[in-house]
Write a protein that holds these residues in place. Structure first.
Motif, PDB file in Angstrom:
ATOM      1  N   THR A   1       0.835  -1.202   0.000  1.00  0.00           N
ATOM      2  CA  THR A   1       0.000   0.000   0.000  1.00  0.00           C
ATOM      3  C   THR A   1       0.868   1.249   0.000  1.00  0.00           C
ATOM      4  N   CYS A   2       1.877   1.275   0.874  1.00  0.00           N
ATOM      5  CA  CYS A   2       2.782   2.429   0.959  1.00  0.00           C
ATOM      6  C   CYS A   2       3.571   2.609  -0.339  1.00  0.00           C
ATOM      7  N   PHE A   3       4.018   1.496  -0.906  1.00  0.00           N
ATOM      8  CA  PHE A   3       4.769   1.543  -2.168  1.00  0.00           C
ATOM      9  C   PHE A   3       3.912   2.140  -3.275  1.00  0.00           C
ATOM     10  N   LEU A   4       2.673   1.678  -3.391  1.00  0.00           N
ATOM     11  CA  LEU A   4       1.771   2.177  -4.440  1.00  0.00           C
ATOM     12  C   LEU A   4       1.503   3.661  -4.265  1.00  0.00           C
ATOM     13  N   LEU A   5       1.366   4.089  -3.020  1.00  0.00           N
ATOM     14  CA  LEU A   5       1.132   5.513  -2.757  1.00  0.00           C
ATOM     15  C   LEU A   5       2.322   6.349  -3.202  1.00  0.00           C
ATOM     16  N   ARG A   6       3.532   5.875  -2.867  1.00  0.00           N
ATOM     17  CA  ARG A   6       4.741   6.617  -3.253  1.00  0.00           C
ATOM     18  C   ARG A   6       4.928   6.648  -4.768  1.00  0.00           C
ATOM     19  N   LYS A   7       4.420   5.630  -5.460  1.00  0.00           N
ATOM     20  CA  LYS A   7       4.510   5.595  -6.928  1.00  0.00           C
ATOM     21  C   LYS A   7       3.423   6.436  -7.583  1.00  0.00           C
TER      22      LYS A   7
ATOM     23  N   LEU B   1       0.210   5.721  -7.485  1.00  0.00           N
ATOM     24  CA  LEU B   1      -0.926   4.879  -7.867  1.00  0.00           C
ATOM     25  C   LEU B   1      -1.948   4.912  -6.729  1.00  0.00           C
ATOM     26  N   ILE B   2      -2.619   6.036  -6.616  1.00  0.00           N
ATOM     27  CA  ILE B   2      -3.413   6.350  -5.426  1.00  0.00           C
ATOM     28  C   ILE B   2      -4.605   5.419  -5.265  1.00  0.00           C
ATOM     29  N   GLU B   3      -5.356   5.217  -6.338  1.00  0.00           N
ATOM     30  CA  GLU B   3      -6.549   4.380  -6.249  1.00  0.00           C
ATOM     31  C   GLU B   3      -6.178   2.923  -5.974  1.00  0.00           C
ATOM     32  N   GLU B   4      -5.085   2.465  -6.569  1.00  0.00           N
ATOM     33  CA  GLU B   4      -4.630   1.096  -6.323  1.00  0.00           C
ATOM     34  C   GLU B   4      -4.173   0.929  -4.874  1.00  0.00           C
ATOM     35  N   ALA B   5      -3.508   1.964  -4.344  1.00  0.00           N
ATOM     36  CA  ALA B   5      -3.090   1.937  -2.937  1.00  0.00           C
ATOM     37  C   ALA B   5      -4.309   1.879  -2.022  1.00  0.00           C
ATOM     38  N   LYS B   6      -5.293   2.702  -2.330  1.00  0.00           N
ATOM     39  CA  LYS B   6      -6.519   2.734  -1.519  1.00  0.00           C
ATOM     40  C   LYS B   6      -7.237   1.386  -1.557  1.00  0.00           C
ATOM     41  N   SER B   7      -7.291   0.790  -2.725  1.00  0.00           N
ATOM     42  CA  SER B   7      -7.943  -0.505  -2.876  1.00  0.00           C
ATOM     43  C   SER B   7      -7.219  -1.591  -2.072  1.00  0.00           C
ATOM     44  N   THR B   8      -5.893  -1.601  -2.141  1.00  0.00           N
ATOM     45  CA  THR B   8      -5.106  -2.589  -1.392  1.00  0.00           C
ATOM     46  C   THR B   8      -5.309  -2.422   0.105  1.00  0.00           C
ATOM     47  N   TYR B   9      -5.317  -1.174   0.554  1.00  0.00           N
ATOM     48  CA  TYR B   9      -5.511  -0.881   1.981  1.00  0.00           C
ATOM     49  C   TYR B   9      -6.887  -1.347   2.451  1.00  0.00           C
ATOM     50  N   GLU B  10      -7.916  -1.006   1.696  1.00  0.00           N
ATOM     51  CA  GLU B  10      -9.288  -1.274   2.140  1.00  0.00           C
ATOM     52  C   GLU B  10      -9.722  -2.726   1.919  1.00  0.00           C
TER      53      GLU B  10
ATOM     54  N   LEU C   1      -2.328  14.049   0.468  1.00  0.00           N
ATOM     55  CA  LEU C   1      -2.864  14.108  -0.902  1.00  0.00           C
ATOM     56  C   LEU C   1      -4.285  14.650  -0.932  1.00  0.00           C
ATOM     57  N   ASP C   2      -5.035  14.392   0.126  1.00  0.00           N
ATOM     58  CA  ASP C   2      -6.416  14.858   0.205  1.00  0.00           C
ATOM     59  C   ASP C   2      -6.533  16.276   0.759  1.00  0.00           C
ATOM     60  N   GLU C   3      -5.399  16.975   0.807  1.00  0.00           N
ATOM     61  CA  GLU C   3      -5.367  18.364   1.292  1.00  0.00           C
ATOM     62  C   GLU C   3      -5.880  18.470   2.729  1.00  0.00           C
ATOM     63  N   ASN C   4      -5.449  17.512   3.553  1.00  0.00           N
ATOM     64  CA  ASN C   4      -5.801  17.531   4.968  1.00  0.00           C
ATOM     65  C   ASN C   4      -4.516  17.450   5.784  1.00  0.00           C
ATOM     66  N   PRO C   5      -3.681  18.501   5.712  1.00  0.00           N
ATOM     67  CA  PRO C   5      -2.336  18.426   6.300  1.00  0.00           C
ATOM     68  C   PRO C   5      -2.302  18.327   7.818  1.00  0.00           C
ATOM     69  N   LEU C   6      -3.323  18.828   8.505  1.00  0.00           N
ATOM     70  CA  LEU C   6      -3.329  18.715   9.967  1.00  0.00           C
ATOM     71  C   LEU C   6      -3.432  17.247  10.392  1.00  0.00           C
ATOM     72  N   GLU C   7      -4.240  16.472   9.673  1.00  0.00           N
ATOM     73  CA  GLU C   7      -4.325  15.045   9.961  1.00  0.00           C
ATOM     74  C   GLU C   7      -3.029  14.333   9.571  1.00  0.00           C
ATOM     75  N   SER C   8      -2.437  14.740   8.457  1.00  0.00           N
ATOM     76  CA  SER C   8      -1.175  14.106   8.048  1.00  0.00           C
ATOM     77  C   SER C   8      -0.096  14.362   9.101  1.00  0.00           C
ATOM     78  N   LEU C   9      -0.074  15.559   9.665  1.00  0.00           N
ATOM     79  CA  LEU C   9       0.892  15.866  10.732  1.00  0.00           C
ATOM     80  C   LEU C   9       0.708  14.929  11.922  1.00  0.00           C
ATOM     81  N   ARG C  10      -0.536  14.696  12.295  1.00  0.00           N
ATOM     82  CA  ARG C  10      -0.817  13.832  13.443  1.00  0.00           C
ATOM     83  C   ARG C  10      -0.252  12.437  13.220  1.00  0.00           C
TER      84      ARG C  10
END
Length: 322
Positions: free
Chosen positions: A21-27, A29-38, A68-77
């Motif tokens: 999932t992390c690898f796909l996100l870094r590449k 491939l956002i939707e594929e990462a999300k699918s693998t995670y869920e 990526l979803d423009e929610n940087p406060l959550e990403s910081l957490r």
């Protein structure tokens, strides 16, 4: 509910899926990462006690998703939890970079620089030249925001030198983009256009192309080169279905500006309304703040007073929320 034992085979399989999932996100491939995670990772950890190592990677993914979803406060957490849970100098460099980027997105520039410099120190020690060039690029971006353009230029040139030496095309494209922004700020518009076109020529993915294309179209509008701006609008529209939802609605804003310059007020309003409705629904206030005041002024100019008043209210709301 009682948790089931976390057997070794489950551990390795679960670790595989979260790392994938992390690898796909870094590449990118956002939707594929999300699918693998869920669909692969989450079902496996249901009713299980998740080991700290696996959970750390999950938080890393969630930090990236929120960024990526423009929610940087959550990403910081999430990223700060990851930083406290890892001893790897290499991984710490990545996390410090992402924390710096998250702080940049919420306009906490001194905090941003603190973490970006920590990242650069890690990359220097480990001789990670590509990551170092990317970090210099981000540092330059922060200094642009601070209006310290000469300092920004220094870091961007350092990054560009590395990117050219090792032929890091993707990093080079981002640095050229940011050097163009400095030229734009200095009203050197022809140089800005030249750099942005060079940056575009190095990009492949439409969701990277759109960032530079929007900036280029903005400069072309300033230079009153509307026909050329329309040319780039047409090129983006060929791949419009591949844009992420956020990038699609950012594109509507720049397309709306071109419509206005060509005298199509109705389509300008349609594009702006669609984009602002999306950003309002997602509570992405920075884009509402960035565009509504100008939009309200345009509506007022064309005597659409009631609608202008509603848009100005959004401007005030965005300044309180952002």
């Amino acid at each position: 509910m009682e948790t089931s034992p976390y057997i070794a085979s489950t551990f390795y399989e679960t670790k595989y899926y979260i790392l994938r999932t992390c690898f796909l996100l870094r590449k990118g491939l956002i939707e594929e990462a999300k699918s693998t995670y869920e669909n692969e990772y989450l079902p496996m950890i249901k009713n299980c006690s998740v080991p700290k190592e696996v959970l750390t990677y999950e938080y890393y993914y969630l930090g990236g998703r929120n960024l990526l979803d423009e929610n940087p406060l959550e990403s910081l957490r999430y990223y700060k939890i990851v930083l406290n849970n890892t001893d790897s100098p290499s991984f710490k460099g990545i996390i410090n970079y992402n924390i710096g980027l998250s702080y940049f997105k919420v306009n906490k520039l001194e905090e941003s620089l603190t973490y970006i410099k920590k990242a650069s120190e890690s990359y220097l020690l480990e001789n990670k030249q590509k990551e170092l060039a990317d970090t210099f690029n981000l540092m330059g971006t922060v200094y642009i925001k601070k209006e310290e353009l000469s300092v920004a230029s220094k870091y961007l040139e350092l990054g560009l030198k590395i990117a050219q030496q090792y032929e890091y095309t993707s990093v080079k494209s981002r640095i050229l983009h940011n050097l163009a922004i400095i030229n734009k700020r200095n009203e050197e518009l022809s140089s800005a256009i030249n750099l942005l076109e060079k940056s575009l020529s190095l990009k492949v993915d439409i969701n990277n192309i759109i960032i530079t294309a929007i900036e280029l179209i903005e400069v072309l509008i300033i230079k009153k080169e509307v026909r050329k701006a329309q040319h780039y609008i047409n090129k983006i529209e060929q791949d419009i279905n591949k844009l992420s939802p956020i990038n699609f609605h950012k594109f509507l804003l720049i397309r709306g500006k071109v419509y206005l310059k060509t005298g199509n007020l109705e389509q300008y309003i349609k594009d702006y309304d669609a984009a602002l409705d999306f950003f309002l629904e997602k509570e992405i206030w920075k884009y509402i703040k960035l565009y509504t005041e100008e939009y309200g002024d345009t509506l007022f100019k064309y005597r659409k007073y009631k609608k202008a008043s509603e848009v100005y209210k959004l401007t005030l709301l965005s300044k309180r929320k952002d």
